[in-house]
Design an enzyme around this catalytic site. Structure first.
Site, short mmCIF file in Angstrom:
data_model
loop_
_atom_site.label_atom_id
_atom_site.label_comp_id
_atom_site.label_asym_id
_atom_site.label_seq_id
_atom_site.Cartn_x
_atom_site.Cartn_y
_atom_site.Cartn_z
N MET A 1 0.84 -1.17 0.00
CA MET A 1 0.00 0.00 0.00
C MET A 1 0.89 1.24 0.00
SD MET A 1 -2.58 1.23 3.04
CE MET A 1 -1.44 1.20 4.40
N PRO A 2 1.17 1.82 -1.16
CA PRO A 2 1.95 3.05 -1.20
C PRO A 2 1.16 4.21 -0.59
CG PRO A 2 1.89 1.99 -3.36
CD PRO A 2 0.90 1.29 -2.49
N ILE A 3 1.85 4.99 0.22
CA ILE A 3 1.27 6.22 0.76
C ILE A 3 2.15 7.36 0.28
CG2 ILE A 3 0.65 7.52 2.83
CD1 ILE A 3 0.40 4.79 4.27
N ILE A 39 -3.42 2.72 -3.52
CA ILE A 39 -2.55 3.90 -3.46
C ILE A 39 -3.25 5.02 -2.70
CG2 ILE A 39 -1.34 5.65 -4.82
CD1 ILE A 39 -1.24 3.49 -7.09
N HIS A 40 -2.56 5.51 -1.68
CA HIS A 40 -3.08 6.61 -0.86
C HIS A 40 -2.29 7.87 -1.17
CE1 HIS A 40 -5.24 3.94 2.14
NE2 HIS A 40 -4.58 3.09 1.36
#
Length: 61
Positions: A1-3, A39-40
């Site tokens: 989960m990319p932030i 993606i956040h």
């Protein structure tokens, strides 16, 4: 989960911020292979009197 954290000086329109989120999400999806739903993107807008370069606040320029 990319932030992804994006810090900007205040003053952009809601439409510009919306486009930024779309483009950043697309770039991360393309370069990392992450699913866009994972993606956040966090946008932090800074006041010009809370940001300085070389000892001079942006609000004083």
């Amino acid at each position: 989960m990319p932030i992804i954290n994006v810090k900007l000086l205040e003053g952009r329109s809601d439409e510009q911020l919306k486009d930024l989120v779309t483009e950043v999400t697309h770039a991360v999806e393309k370069t990392t292979g992450a699913n866009k739903e994972a993606i956040h993107v966090v946008i932090e807008e800074m006041r010009k009197d809370h940001y300085a370069v070389g000892g001079v606040r942006k609000s004083d320029q």
